[in-house]
Design an enzyme around this catalytic site. Structure first.
Site, PDB file in Angstrom:
ATOM      1  CB  SER A  14      -7.406   5.454   8.283  1.00 19.03           C
ATOM      2  OG  SER A  14      -8.044   5.714   7.297  1.00 19.03           O
ATOM      3  CG  LEU A  16       1.476   4.154   2.566  1.00 18.33           C
ATOM      4  CD1 LEU A  16       2.322   2.867   3.182  1.00 18.33           C
ATOM      5  CD2 LEU A  16       1.854   3.874   0.712  1.00 18.33           C
ATOM      6  N   GLY A  18      -0.777   8.562   5.916  1.00 20.71           N
ATOM      7  CA  GLY A  18      -1.048   8.796   7.171  1.00 20.71           C
ATOM      8  C   GLY A  18      -0.309   8.086   8.443  1.00 20.71           C
ATOM      9  CE1 TYR A 143      -2.114  10.291  -8.346  1.00 21.36           C
ATOM     10  CE2 TYR A 143      -3.899   9.947  -7.172  1.00 21.36           C
ATOM     11  CZ  TYR A 143      -2.697   9.992  -7.198  1.00 21.36           C
ATOM     12  OH  TYR A 143      -2.021  10.010  -6.146  1.00 21.36           O
ATOM     13  N   PRO A 170       5.028  13.712  -3.591  1.00 20.81           N
ATOM     14  CG  PRO A 170       3.968  12.571  -1.812  1.00 20.81           C
ATOM     15  CD  PRO A 170       3.890  13.734  -2.801  1.00 20.81           C
ATOM     16  CE  LYS A 194       2.296  -9.790  -8.164  1.00 20.98           C
ATOM     17  NZ  LYS A 194       2.119  -9.280  -9.602  1.00 20.98           N
ATOM     18  CG  ASP A 277       6.496  -2.715 -18.583  1.00 20.30           C
ATOM     19  OD1 ASP A 277       7.482  -3.072 -19.342  1.00 20.30           O
ATOM     20  OD2 ASP A 277       6.365  -3.640 -17.708  1.00 20.30           O
TER      21      ASP A 277
HETATM   22  P1  NAP Z   1      -4.607   5.249   1.083  1.00 18.58           P
HETATM   23  O1  NAP Z   1      -3.582   4.299   2.049  1.00 18.58           O
HETATM   24  O2  NAP Z   1      -5.589   4.657   0.083  1.00 18.58           O
HETATM   25  O3  NAP Z   1      -5.555   5.986   2.139  1.00 18.58           O
HETATM   26  C1  NAP Z   1      -6.540   6.995   1.715  1.00 18.58           C
HETATM   27  C2  NAP Z   1      -7.081   7.757   2.744  1.00 18.58           C
HETATM   28  O4  NAP Z   1      -8.084   8.505   2.490  1.00 18.58           O
HETATM   29  C3  NAP Z   1      -7.774   6.830   3.938  1.00 18.58           C
HETATM   30  O5  NAP Z   1      -7.445   7.255   5.116  1.00 18.58           O
HETATM   31  C4  NAP Z   1      -9.173   6.877   3.432  1.00 18.58           C
HETATM   32  O6  NAP Z   1      -9.953   6.703   4.526  1.00 18.58           O
HETATM   33  C5  NAP Z   1      -9.415   8.330   3.157  1.00 18.58           C
HETATM   34  N1  NAP Z   1     -10.211   8.389   1.984  1.00 18.58           N
HETATM   35  C6  NAP Z   1     -10.525   8.307   0.911  1.00 18.58           C
HETATM   36  N2  NAP Z   1     -11.588   8.778   0.258  1.00 18.58           N
HETATM   37  C7  NAP Z   1     -12.438   9.277   1.450  1.00 18.58           C
HETATM   38  C8  NAP Z   1     -13.618  10.214   1.692  1.00 18.58           C
HETATM   39  N3  NAP Z   1     -14.220  10.234   0.636  1.00 18.58           N
HETATM   40  N4  NAP Z   1     -13.736  11.004   2.867  1.00 18.58           N
HETATM   41  C9  NAP Z   1     -12.729  10.930   3.665  1.00 18.58           C
HETATM   42  N5  NAP Z   1     -11.548   9.894   3.669  1.00 18.58           N
HETATM   43  C10 NAP Z   1     -11.219   9.249   2.604  1.00 18.58           C
HETATM   44  O7  NAP Z   1      -3.722   6.117   0.541  1.00 18.58           O
HETATM   45  P2  NAP Z   1      -2.187   6.842   0.794  1.00 18.58           P
HETATM   46  O8  NAP Z   1      -1.458   6.065  -0.298  1.00 18.58           O
HETATM   47  O9  NAP Z   1      -1.823   6.848   2.240  1.00 18.58           O
HETATM   48  O10 NAP Z   1      -2.234   8.190   0.019  1.00 18.58           O
HETATM   49  C11 NAP Z   1      -2.633   9.240   0.813  1.00 18.58           C
HETATM   50  C12 NAP Z   1      -2.053  10.429  -0.075  1.00 18.58           C
HETATM   51  O11 NAP Z   1      -0.820  10.278  -0.769  1.00 18.58           O
HETATM   52  C13 NAP Z   1      -3.131  10.581  -1.492  1.00 18.58           C
HETATM   53  O12 NAP Z   1      -3.260  12.201  -1.469  1.00 18.58           O
HETATM   54  C14 NAP Z   1      -2.303  10.160  -2.334  1.00 18.58           C
HETATM   55  O13 NAP Z   1      -2.784  10.640  -3.681  1.00 18.58           O
HETATM   56  C15 NAP Z   1      -0.833  10.631  -2.024  1.00 18.58           C
HETATM   57  N6  NAP Z   1       0.254   9.895  -2.743  1.00 18.58           N
HETATM   58  C16 NAP Z   1       0.309   8.569  -2.451  1.00 18.58           C
HETATM   59  C17 NAP Z   1       1.436   7.772  -3.168  1.00 18.58           C
HETATM   60  C18 NAP Z   1       1.630   6.446  -2.818  1.00 18.58           C
HETATM   61  O14 NAP Z   1       2.350   5.671  -3.416  1.00 18.58           O
HETATM   62  N7  NAP Z   1       0.748   5.900  -2.054  1.00 18.58           N
HETATM   63  C19 NAP Z   1       2.471   8.469  -3.983  1.00 18.58           C
HETATM   64  C20 NAP Z   1       2.136   9.828  -4.007  1.00 18.58           C
HETATM   65  C21 NAP Z   1       1.220  10.524  -3.346  1.00 18.58           C
HETATM   66  P3  NAP Z   1     -10.479   5.065   4.826  1.00 18.58           P
HETATM   67  O15 NAP Z   1      -9.436   4.520   5.583  1.00 18.58           O
HETATM   68  O16 NAP Z   1     -11.554   5.040   5.750  1.00 18.58           O
HETATM   69  O17 NAP Z   1     -10.736   4.506   3.381  1.00 18.58           O
HETATM   70  O1  GFB Z   2       3.118   1.126  -8.058  1.00 22.16           O
HETATM   71  P1  GFB Z   2       2.355   1.075  -9.542  1.00 22.16           P
HETATM   72  O2  GFB Z   2       1.106   0.190  -9.584  1.00 22.16           O
HETATM   73  O3  GFB Z   2       2.079   2.411 -10.082  1.00 22.16           O
HETATM   74  O4  GFB Z   2       3.454   0.214 -10.571  1.00 22.16           O
HETATM   75  P2  GFB Z   2       2.897   3.380 -11.147  1.00 22.16           P
HETATM   76  C1  GFB Z   2       3.287  -0.225 -11.530  1.00 22.16           C
HETATM   77  C2  GFB Z   2       4.538  -0.846 -12.112  1.00 22.16           C
HETATM   78  O5  GFB Z   2       4.916  -2.101 -11.641  1.00 22.16           O
HETATM   79  C3  GFB Z   2       4.256  -1.528 -13.630  1.00 22.16           C
HETATM   80  C4  GFB Z   2       4.658  -3.264 -12.349  1.00 22.16           C
HETATM   81  O6  GFB Z   2       5.344  -1.389 -14.411  1.00 22.16           O
HETATM   82  C5  GFB Z   2       3.742  -2.975 -13.512  1.00 22.16           C
HETATM   83  O7  GFB Z   2       3.895  -3.608 -14.533  1.00 22.16           O
HETATM   84  N1  GFB Z   2       4.159  -4.446 -11.560  1.00 22.16           N
HETATM   85  C6  GFB Z   2       4.654  -5.575 -11.419  1.00 22.16           C
HETATM   86  C7  GFB Z   2       3.248  -4.353 -10.668  1.00 22.16           C
HETATM   87  N2  GFB Z   2       4.132  -6.313 -10.724  1.00 22.16           N
HETATM   88  C8  GFB Z   2       3.138  -5.696 -10.054  1.00 22.16           C
HETATM   89  C9  GFB Z   2       2.051  -5.731  -9.120  1.00 22.16           C
HETATM   90  O8  GFB Z   2       1.841  -6.945  -8.480  1.00 22.16           O
HETATM   91  N3  GFB Z   2       1.074  -4.763  -8.802  1.00 22.16           N
HETATM   92  C10 GFB Z   2       1.350  -3.599  -9.411  1.00 22.16           C
HETATM   93  N4  GFB Z   2       0.548  -2.479  -9.016  1.00 22.16           N
HETATM   94  N5  GFB Z   2       2.351  -3.442 -10.490  1.00 22.16           N
HETATM   95  C11 GFB Z   2       1.240   4.965 -10.157  1.00 22.16           C
HETATM   96  C12 GFB Z   2       0.369   5.898 -10.676  1.00 22.16           C
HETATM   97  O9  GFB Z   2       1.993   4.573 -11.155  1.00 22.16           O
HETATM   98  O10 GFB Z   2       1.971   5.555  -9.268  1.00 22.16           O
HETATM   99  C13 GFB Z   2      -0.728   6.288  -9.660  1.00 22.16           C
HETATM  100  O11 GFB Z   2      -0.899   5.161 -11.584  1.00 22.16           O
HETATM  101  C14 GFB Z   2       0.216   6.700  -8.424  1.00 22.16           C
HETATM  102  O12 GFB Z   2      -1.534   7.305  -9.864  1.00 22.16           O
HETATM  103  C15 GFB Z   2       1.286   6.012  -8.040  1.00 22.16           C
HETATM  104  O13 GFB Z   2       0.578   8.025  -8.629  1.00 22.16           O
HETATM  105  C16 GFB Z   2       2.239   6.374  -7.099  1.00 22.16           C
HETATM  106  O14 GFB Z   2       4.112   3.781 -10.276  1.00 22.16           O
HETATM  107  O15 GFB Z   2       3.229   2.763 -12.417  1.00 22.16           O
END
Ligand code: NAP
Ligand code: GFB
Length: 321
Positions: A14, A16, A18, A143, A170, A194, A277
């Site tokens: 459910s 991002l 997925g 994490y 990813p 924002k 940062d």
């Molecule tokens: P997200 O939008 O926060 O979605 C998280 C999902 O996990 C939701 O469907 C949530 O269900 C479910 N969830 C969380 N806790 C749970 C629990 N205790 N039991 C069952 N379901 C649970 O995250 P996302 O960005 O899609 O990330 C998905 C995967 O990609 C993660 O493993 C993340 O580490 C990985 N990933 C994400 C990024 C990124 O930039 N977003 C980058 C690299 C890797 P509900 O909707 O019910 O809360």
């Molecule tokens: O996506 P983000 O929060 O995580 O990006 P990371 C953080 C960078 O964006 C920093 C700047 O340089 C922040 O100073 N930034 C500027 C902002 N404006 C904003 C804002 O409004 N929101 C946020 N969030 N940042 C994450 C890891 O690192 O990457 C997680 O901590 C995960 O574990 C994710 O793996 C994919 O890219 O820095």
């Protein structure tokens, strides 16, 4: 006699990523297959922190394949605050899901690591062989170590039980159904949120940090297509980085400028350098992906940001704020 459909279970379906898989399947017909039934789960279907609930879910749905996305997920600022929760919750969820996959004979499991888990002190570009070569950046060590243990579990389940468990790595993902909450979410949804507020209130648009860090952003529908490919065709236990190329890396400032352009913002853009940062860069190589999928075309980042902004503005009532 109609052949049995293969059940593909997407934990965390459910969110991002997925929805990226779901939308890719819907909008890119070449991905559709009649012999597969895809089930996208949320925490309402079962709390995967609960071992019995996890086993009960697998007993009920009897998946053939699993894409495991469910996790406690967040941007830099959420990670900075909750490293213990990110480690414990994700370690518990991952152990429950991988144990259930083995117990119920899942034919293939694809889990998720992230390019932010690589060693902080490293050479560039980062590649798949470097996952365990040193401590991760301190901002998200909880994490990162939880994610690294997925790779350890995949290798151990394969070695001891012959399980076909692998993982993708990813880079930063963005797209529809993202978490736009300013404290918990990632940078691109934060910037969109924002600018939306700045336009509404006639205020400045404040970018956190200096804007100089570098990131590779992957559109969630592109990641979704590549994860479907990984499930169906990627043959290795070792993980594979799913990212745009090094040449597509942009600075946070450039990302902010693309959001300003996509939202036609005319106000002031200011940088709050009192905010962290985080990692300066985590430049990853997608050479391994290119070896398997030489012709895959990523959506242009500017176009993908515009599509995400359009989705955000159309769904403002139900967006995760
Ligand atoms: P997200 O939008 O926060 O979605 C998280 C999902 O996990 C939701 O469907 C949530 O269900 C479910 N969830 C969380 N806790 C749970 C629990 N205790 N039991 C069952 N379901 C649970 O995250 P996302 O960005 O899609 O990330 C998905 C995967 O990609 C993660 O493993 C993340 O580490 C990985 N990933 C994400 C990024 C990124 O930039 N977003 C980058 C690299 C890797 P509900 O909707 O019910 O809360
Ligand atoms: O996506 P983000 O929060 O995580 O990006 P990371 C953080 C960078 O964006 C920093 C700047 O340089 C922040 O100073 N930034 C500027 C902002 N404006 C904003 C804002 O409004 N929101 C946020 N969030 N940042 C994450 C890891 O690192 O990457 C997680 O901590 C995960 O574990 C994710 O793996 C994919 O890219 O820095």
């Amino acid at each position: 006699m109609a052949t049995e459909k293969k059940i593909v279970l997407v934990t965390g379906g459910s969110g991002l990523v997925g929805n990226g898989i779901r939308l890719a399947m819907k909008e890119r017909p070449h991905l559709q297959r009649d012999d597969e039934e895809w089930i996208f789960l949320s925490s309402k279907d079962a709390d995967l922190m609960d071992k019995q609930a996890t086993l009960g879910l697998f007993e009920k749905l009897k998946p053939t394949y699993v894409i495991h996305l469910a996790a406690l997920v967040g941007g830099l600022f959420r990670n900075l605050k909750y490293n213990l929760d990110f480690y414990r919750n994700n370690t518990i969820i991952n152990d429950n899901v991988l144990h259930a996959c083995k117990e119920f004979g899942v034919k293939k499991l694809v889990s998720c690591l992230s390019t932010c888990i690589f060693p902080d002190k490293t050479t560039y570009p980062i590649d798949e062989t470097m996952v365990h070569n040193g401590p991760p950046h301190d901002s998200n060590f909880g994490y990162s170590f939880a994610k690294r243990m997925i790779d350890v579990l995949n290798r151990a389940y394969h070695k001891q039980h012959g399980c076909n468990f692998t993982a993708v790595i990813p880079t930063n993902v963005f797209g529809p159904y993202d978490n736009f909450n300013l404290e918990d979410g990632h940078v691109l949804p934060g910037l969109i949120h924002k600018v939306y507020k700045a336009k509404k209130e006639g205020s400045d648009f404040t970018v956190w940090g200096t804007g100089s860090p570098l990131r590779q952003f992957i559109y969630s529908l592109d990641l979704g297509e590549l994860m479907i490919w990984t499930l169906r065709s990627y043959p290795e236990i070792d993980p594979i980085i799913l990212s745009v190329g090094e040449e597509d890396e942009v600075s946070i400032k450039q990302a902010a400028e693309m959001v300003v352009e996509a939202m036609d913002f005319k106000g002031n853009v200011v940088y709050d350098t009192s905010k962290s940062d985080g990692q300066h860069k985590k430049t990853a190589s997608n050479a391994k992906l290119r070896k398997y999928c030489p012709d895959f075309k990523f959506t242009d980042t500017r176009t993908a940001i515009k599509d995400t902004v359009d989705w955000f503005e159309k769904n403002i009532e139900t967006v995760r704020f």
